[in-house]
Design an enzyme around this catalytic site. Sequence first.
Site, mmCIF file in Angstrom:
data_model
loop_
_atom_site.group_PDB
_atom_site.id
_atom_site.type_symbol
_atom_site.label_atom_id
_atom_site.label_comp_id
_atom_site.label_asym_id
_atom_site.label_seq_id
_atom_site.Cartn_x
_atom_site.Cartn_y
_atom_site.Cartn_z
ATOM 1 N N GLU A 160 -4.643 7.786 12.829
ATOM 2 C CA GLU A 160 -5.269 8.020 14.133
ATOM 3 C C GLU A 160 -4.469 9.014 14.971
ATOM 4 O OE1 GLU A 160 -5.662 4.316 16.147
ATOM 5 O OE2 GLU A 160 -7.736 4.084 15.522
ATOM 6 N N GLY A 197 -8.258 -5.914 13.193
ATOM 7 C CA GLY A 197 -9.664 -5.781 13.584
ATOM 8 C C GLY A 197 -10.344 -4.984 12.485
ATOM 9 N N LEU A 217 -10.550 -1.882 7.451
ATOM 10 C CA LEU A 217 -10.264 -3.312 7.318
ATOM 11 C C LEU A 217 -8.805 -3.558 7.646
ATOM 12 C CD1 LEU A 217 -12.154 -3.864 3.905
ATOM 13 C CD2 LEU A 217 -13.092 -3.949 6.232
ATOM 14 N N GLY A 218 -8.559 -4.027 8.869
ATOM 15 C CA GLY A 218 -7.179 -4.308 9.296
ATOM 16 C C GLY A 218 -7.159 -5.623 10.050
ATOM 17 N N ASN A 262 -0.572 5.834 22.484
ATOM 18 C CA ASN A 262 -1.547 4.753 22.356
ATOM 19 C C ASN A 262 -1.017 3.593 23.193
ATOM 20 O OD1 ASN A 262 -3.232 2.703 21.580
ATOM 21 N ND2 ASN A 262 -3.057 3.101 19.380
ATOM 22 N N ASP A 312 -2.389 -13.425 8.662
ATOM 23 C CA ASP A 312 -1.804 -12.323 7.889
ATOM 24 C C ASP A 312 -2.466 -12.294 6.507
ATOM 25 O OD1 ASP A 312 -0.211 -10.730 6.161
ATOM 26 O OD2 ASP A 312 1.466 -10.929 7.548
ATOM 27 N N PHE A 313 -3.171 -11.213 6.233
ATOM 28 C CA PHE A 313 -3.969 -11.165 5.005
ATOM 29 C C PHE A 313 -3.119 -11.238 3.745
ATOM 30 C CE2 PHE A 313 -7.225 -9.533 2.098
ATOM 31 C CZ PHE A 313 -8.285 -10.322 2.501
ATOM 32 N N ARG A 314 -1.869 -10.732 3.844
ATOM 33 C CA ARG A 314 -0.992 -10.802 2.669
ATOM 34 C C ARG A 314 -0.688 -12.250 2.309
ATOM 35 N NH1 ARG A 314 2.546 -6.144 5.268
ATOM 36 N NH2 ARG A 314 1.788 -7.381 6.991
HETATM 37 P P1 ADP Z 1 -4.193 -3.384 13.105
HETATM 38 O O1 ADP Z 1 -5.673 -3.520 12.996
HETATM 39 O O2 ADP Z 1 -3.548 -4.499 13.849
HETATM 40 O O3 ADP Z 1 -3.717 -2.008 13.476
HETATM 41 P P2 ADP Z 1 -3.471 -2.940 10.313
HETATM 42 O O4 ADP Z 1 -4.461 -1.888 10.025
HETATM 43 O O5 ADP Z 1 -2.032 -2.618 10.167
HETATM 44 O O6 ADP Z 1 -3.666 -3.659 11.687
HETATM 45 O O7 ADP Z 1 -3.820 -4.194 9.377
HETATM 46 C C1 ADP Z 1 -3.154 -5.405 9.502
HETATM 47 C C2 ADP Z 1 -3.627 -6.349 8.397
HETATM 48 O O8 ADP Z 1 -3.478 -5.707 7.128
HETATM 49 C C3 ADP Z 1 -2.824 -7.637 8.344
HETATM 50 O O9 ADP Z 1 -3.704 -8.732 8.120
HETATM 51 C C4 ADP Z 1 -1.948 -7.434 7.118
HETATM 52 O O10 ADP Z 1 -1.647 -8.653 6.493
HETATM 53 C C5 ADP Z 1 -2.853 -6.604 6.233
HETATM 54 N N1 ADP Z 1 -2.095 -5.860 5.227
HETATM 55 C C6 ADP Z 1 -1.122 -4.947 5.426
HETATM 56 N N2 ADP Z 1 -0.629 -4.499 4.227
HETATM 57 C C7 ADP Z 1 -1.335 -5.154 3.267
HETATM 58 C C8 ADP Z 1 -1.304 -5.151 1.849
HETATM 59 N N3 ADP Z 1 -0.468 -4.384 1.163
HETATM 60 N N4 ADP Z 1 -2.173 -5.957 1.200
HETATM 61 C C9 ADP Z 1 -3.037 -6.719 1.881
HETATM 62 N N5 ADP Z 1 -3.113 -6.792 3.221
HETATM 63 C C10 ADP Z 1 -2.272 -6.019 3.901
#
Ligand code: ADP
Length: 379
Positions: free
Chosen positions: A366, A198, A195-196, A14, A268-270
């Site tokens: 993926e 993106g 939901l990440g 990737n 950062d969602f956390r």
């Molecule tokens: P990307 O889209 O960059 O590949 P990811 O699928 O890894 O990213 O998602 C990243 C997002 O997920 C970040 O905002 C991170 O804070 C959030 N995240 C990761 N682990 C957790 C968790 N245990 N609880 C809540 N949010 C999380």
Amino acid sequence: MIMKNNSFFILVLNSGSATVKYSLFKADNLVLENEGIVERIGLKGGVKNHEEAVKKILKDLTQVKKIKDLSKIRTVGHRVVHGGEKFKKTTLLNKKKIEELKGYSKLAPLHNPPNIMGIEVCQKLLPQAKQVAVFDTAFHTTLPPSSYIYAIPYKFYSQHQIRRYGFHGISHQYVSERARETVGGKISRLITCHLGGGSSITAIKNGKSVDTSMGFTPLEGLVMESRSGDIDPAIVTYLITELNFTAQEVYDILNKKSGYKGICGKKDFREILKIKSKDRLTRLAYEIFVLSVTKYIGKYIAELGGVDIIVFTAGIGEGSWELRKDVMEHFKFVGIKLDQKKNKNNSLIISTPNSKVKVLVVPDNEALKIAKEAQKITK
Ligand code: ADP
């Protein structure tokens, strides 16, 4: 430990603008042997370019890890973000196909050029291997025109290919297949929520993507970490004509400075989850995200005429029980009931046995999906 001589491998790459992620699978049973990432390509402290990055990966794999000689890598599966309307499925690459692919770089200027660089470097460094492209857009090529045509003059589609393409297709397809296998029986209507960093949501009918929230680019749809998602398009012209931003500045604002980062300064969602009870704008960013996810699920339930399975995946979808609970609360009216304990444990099935809709948390994979596709096409 060096693998036995008769083992062949599929390497999955990737390639992003400054990173190359890799996963090495055994070719026969798709067991993951190794994975890693080279970061800071072209930046201070990092390797010079993509060729150096792939050389580093191959050196690591032979010297430190599993492979005795590189001719054991028979296939390389590449994640390619944009295949336009032409590449509807996984494709075995040759010179002609790569040239065609280059034609789509203008539709994904940040993503496709590094993807193609990864392919060309592998052709050079692994000449014995077959190069396979797996597209993020391919799963969405089943969208009907009523989902992919924008209501702007039709010539922008017919002459300039401006339409909804959708992204995250490898992920939506993988988790929907896993969910169908898990639940079994006759399942026709799924909604998958990736939901990440993106985020996108897809409506799937009889295994086919029929609508998806990302559009011509990944900017459309849900509110994301730094992307605005849906806004009134007139804001764009207002920013340019009244506030004197350039087109490029507006693009950067909407892609890099918006979303929950734009509202509360945090992406950062956390961190958002941790402090939302103490900070008004962080709470607001959370509520806007919950509403955004809720609206798309609601739209797609109507579009599908009901729903059998809802799947959550990617960082937030897999990790945040609270987000899942707050979104699913809105859907009691369609008979969704979450088992709160299972939801808190991020279990595979988080709905109760008598819930009218099954709700699942399926870890995204993926790389495995790309390896499966590459294995299938080279068999
Ligand atoms: P990307 O889209 O960059 O590949 P990811 O699928 O890894 O990213 O998602 C990243 C997002 O997920 C970040 O905002 C991170 O804070 C959030 N995240 C990761 N682990 C957790 C968790 N245990 N609880 C809540 N949010 C999380």
